[in-house]
Design a protein around this motif. Structure first.
Motif, PDB file in Angstrom:
ATOM      1  N   GLY A 142      -5.354   1.462 -38.001  1.00 13.15           N
ATOM      2  CA  GLY A 142      -6.618   2.099 -37.608  1.00 13.15           C
ATOM      3  C   GLY A 142      -6.389   3.406 -36.870  1.00 13.15           C
ATOM      4  N   ALA A 143      -5.428   3.405 -35.958  1.00 12.16           N
ATOM      5  CA  ALA A 143      -5.141   4.625 -35.191  1.00 12.16           C
ATOM      6  C   ALA A 143      -4.662   5.740 -36.114  1.00 12.16           C
ATOM      7  CB  ALA A 143      -4.092   4.337 -34.118  1.00 12.16           C
ATOM      8  N   LEU A 144      -3.785   5.422 -37.050  1.00  9.30           N
ATOM      9  CA  LEU A 144      -3.265   6.445 -37.958  1.00  9.30           C
ATOM     10  C   LEU A 144      -4.339   6.942 -38.933  1.00  9.30           C
ATOM     11  CD1 LEU A 144       0.290   4.982 -38.571  1.00  9.30           C
ATOM     12  CD2 LEU A 144      -0.324   7.015 -37.239  1.00  9.30           C
ATOM     13  N   LYS A 145      -5.251   6.072 -39.343  1.00  8.52           N
ATOM     14  CA  LYS A 145      -6.358   6.516 -40.202  1.00  8.52           C
ATOM     15  C   LYS A 145      -7.269   7.478 -39.439  1.00  8.52           C
ATOM     16  CE  LYS A 145      -6.416   2.736 -43.492  1.00  8.52           C
ATOM     17  NZ  LYS A 145      -7.026   1.451 -43.885  1.00  8.52           N
ATOM     18  N   GLY A 146      -7.521   7.181 -38.176  1.00 13.61           N
ATOM     19  CA  GLY A 146      -8.320   8.086 -37.349  1.00 13.61           C
ATOM     20  C   GLY A 146      -7.624   9.418 -37.155  1.00 13.61           C
ATOM     21  N   LEU A 147      -6.326   9.374 -36.907  1.00 12.73           N
ATOM     22  CA  LEU A 147      -5.535  10.594 -36.742  1.00 12.73           C
ATOM     23  C   LEU A 147      -5.526  11.417 -38.035  1.00 12.73           C
ATOM     24  CD1 LEU A 147      -3.710  12.181 -34.816  1.00 12.73           C
ATOM     25  CD2 LEU A 147      -1.787  10.833 -35.665  1.00 12.73           C
ATOM     26  N   ALA A 148      -5.396  10.739 -39.171  1.00 13.14           N
ATOM     27  CA  ALA A 148      -5.395  11.443 -40.458  1.00 13.14           C
ATOM     28  C   ALA A 148      -6.743  12.132 -40.705  1.00 13.14           C
ATOM     29  CB  ALA A 148      -5.086  10.471 -41.592  1.00 13.14           C
ATOM     30  N   ALA A 149      -7.839  11.462 -40.351  1.00 13.66           N
ATOM     31  CA  ALA A 149      -9.163  12.073 -40.520  1.00 13.66           C
ATOM     32  C   ALA A 149      -9.301  13.309 -39.636  1.00 13.66           C
ATOM     33  CB  ALA A 149     -10.257  11.051 -40.190  1.00 13.66           C
ATOM     34  N   ALA A 150      -8.774  13.230 -38.437  1.00 15.18           N
ATOM     35  CA  ALA A 150      -8.838  14.372 -37.522  1.00 15.18           C
ATOM     36  C   ALA A 150      -8.001  15.533 -38.059  1.00 15.18           C
ATOM     37  CB  ALA A 150      -8.363  13.957 -36.133  1.00 15.18           C
ATOM     38  N   HIS A 151      -6.810  15.247 -38.535  1.00 17.74           N
ATOM     39  CA  HIS A 151      -5.955  16.299 -39.083  1.00 17.74           C
ATOM     40  C   HIS A 151      -6.580  16.951 -40.311  1.00 17.74           C
ATOM     41  CE1 HIS A 151      -2.372  16.261 -36.609  1.00 17.74           C
ATOM     42  NE2 HIS A 151      -2.464  14.958 -36.539  1.00 17.74           N
ATOM     43  N   LYS A 152      -7.271  16.139 -41.088  1.00 21.15           N
ATOM     44  CA  LYS A 152      -7.908  16.642 -42.310  1.00 21.15           C
ATOM     45  C   LYS A 152      -8.933  17.734 -42.023  1.00 21.15           C
ATOM     46  CE  LYS A 152      -9.908  14.825 -46.557  1.00 21.15           C
ATOM     47  NZ  LYS A 152     -10.341  13.599 -47.246  1.00 21.15           N
ATOM     48  N   VAL A 153      -9.594  17.661 -40.854  1.00 20.24           N
ATOM     49  CA  VAL A 153     -10.583  18.686 -40.503  1.00 20.24           C
ATOM     50  C   VAL A 153     -10.051  19.692 -39.506  1.00 20.24           C
ATOM     51  CG1 VAL A 153     -12.576  17.213 -41.028  1.00 20.24           C
ATOM     52  CG2 VAL A 153     -11.665  17.263 -38.696  1.00 20.24           C
ATOM     53  N   GLY A 154      -8.733  19.693 -39.310  1.00 22.47           N
ATOM     54  CA  GLY A 154      -8.104  20.720 -38.488  1.00 22.47           C
ATOM     55  C   GLY A 154      -7.949  20.432 -37.011  1.00 22.47           C
ATOM     56  N   ILE A 155      -8.167  19.188 -36.609  1.00 19.24           N
ATOM     57  CA  ILE A 155      -7.983  18.822 -35.188  1.00 19.24           C
ATOM     58  C   ILE A 155      -6.515  18.486 -34.976  1.00 19.24           C
ATOM     59  CG2 ILE A 155      -8.614  17.231 -33.332  1.00 19.24           C
ATOM     60  CD1 ILE A 155     -11.282  16.834 -34.729  1.00 19.24           C
TER      61      ILE A 155
END
Length: 155
Positions: A142-155
Motif C-alpha cells: 500500500g505504501a509503495l502504491k501511494g508513493l508510485a501515484a505521487a511520483h506519477k504526478v511529480g511529487i
C-alpha cells in the motif's frame, strides 16, 4: 485561547495549556471546522480531529502548519503546492485532501480525510514479536502504491 486536548479556554496571551502542556489554538474552530481533539504533533505542525458543520456528522483531520515555520513565504508556497498536488491524487493509498486555506491571521491548514485505525508504529514491535511477514508485505504494498501515484504526478 483553546486547548484541543482538555477543551478548556484560556486568556489570549497564554501559549500552552497548564493542565496538559498542549500548545493552544486561537479558538475551537479552524475555518468552518470545529476542533474535537488532537491526533498528533510533528515538526511542521499538528493534526486535529474536527467536524464539518456543512455535513452533519462528517469528521475530518486538519493539519495546521506551525506558525513559526509558516512565516517564511517560500515554505508557505511549498505547502500550498504540495497540498494541491496531493489533492489531485486519485488513489486509495493516499489520504484524500478536501480543502486548503489560511486563517485571517495567516495560519495555514489542510483538511483531509479522517481515517479510523491506529498508527503503524503501534504494530512495529521489537523481537521476538515482529510483525507477521504477510502483514509487512500488505503494508509495504500500500505504501509503495501511494508513493508510485505521487511520483506519477511529480511529487
Amino acid at each position: 485561547m483553546y486547548c484541543p486536548v482538555c477543551h478548556s479556554e484560556y486568556p489570549a496571551d497564554w501559549k500552552a495549556c497548564p493542565k496538559d502542556a498542549t500548545s493552544l489554538l486561537k479558538s475551537a474552530q479552524i475555518g468552518k471546522y470545529r476542533i474535537e481533539g488532537m491526533l498528533g504533533v510533528g515538526g511542521m505542525g499538528a493534526v486535529y480531529k474536527a467536524t464539518n458543520p456543512d455535513i452533519k456528522g462528517s469528521r475530518v483531520a486538519i493539519k495546521v502548519m506551525n506558525p513559526a515555520i509558516a512565516q517564511a513565504e517560500q515554505i508557505r508556497e511549498r505547502f500550498k503546492r504540495e497540498a494541491a498536488a496531493v489533492a489531485a491524487l486519485r488513489t486509495s493509498h493516499v489520504v484524500k485532501v478536501y480543502d486548503f486555506n489560511a486563517e485571517p491571521d495567516g495560519t495555514l491548514y489542510l483538511v483531509m480525510e479522517l481515517l479510523d485505525g491506529h498508527a503503524l508504529r503501534d504494530e512495529i514491535l521489537p523481537a521476538p514479536n515482529y510483525m507477521d511477514l504477510a502483514r509487512v508485505q500488505m503494508v509495504m504494498d500500500g505504501a509503495l502504491k501511494g508513493l508510485a501515484a505521487a511520483h506519477k504526478v511529480g511529487i
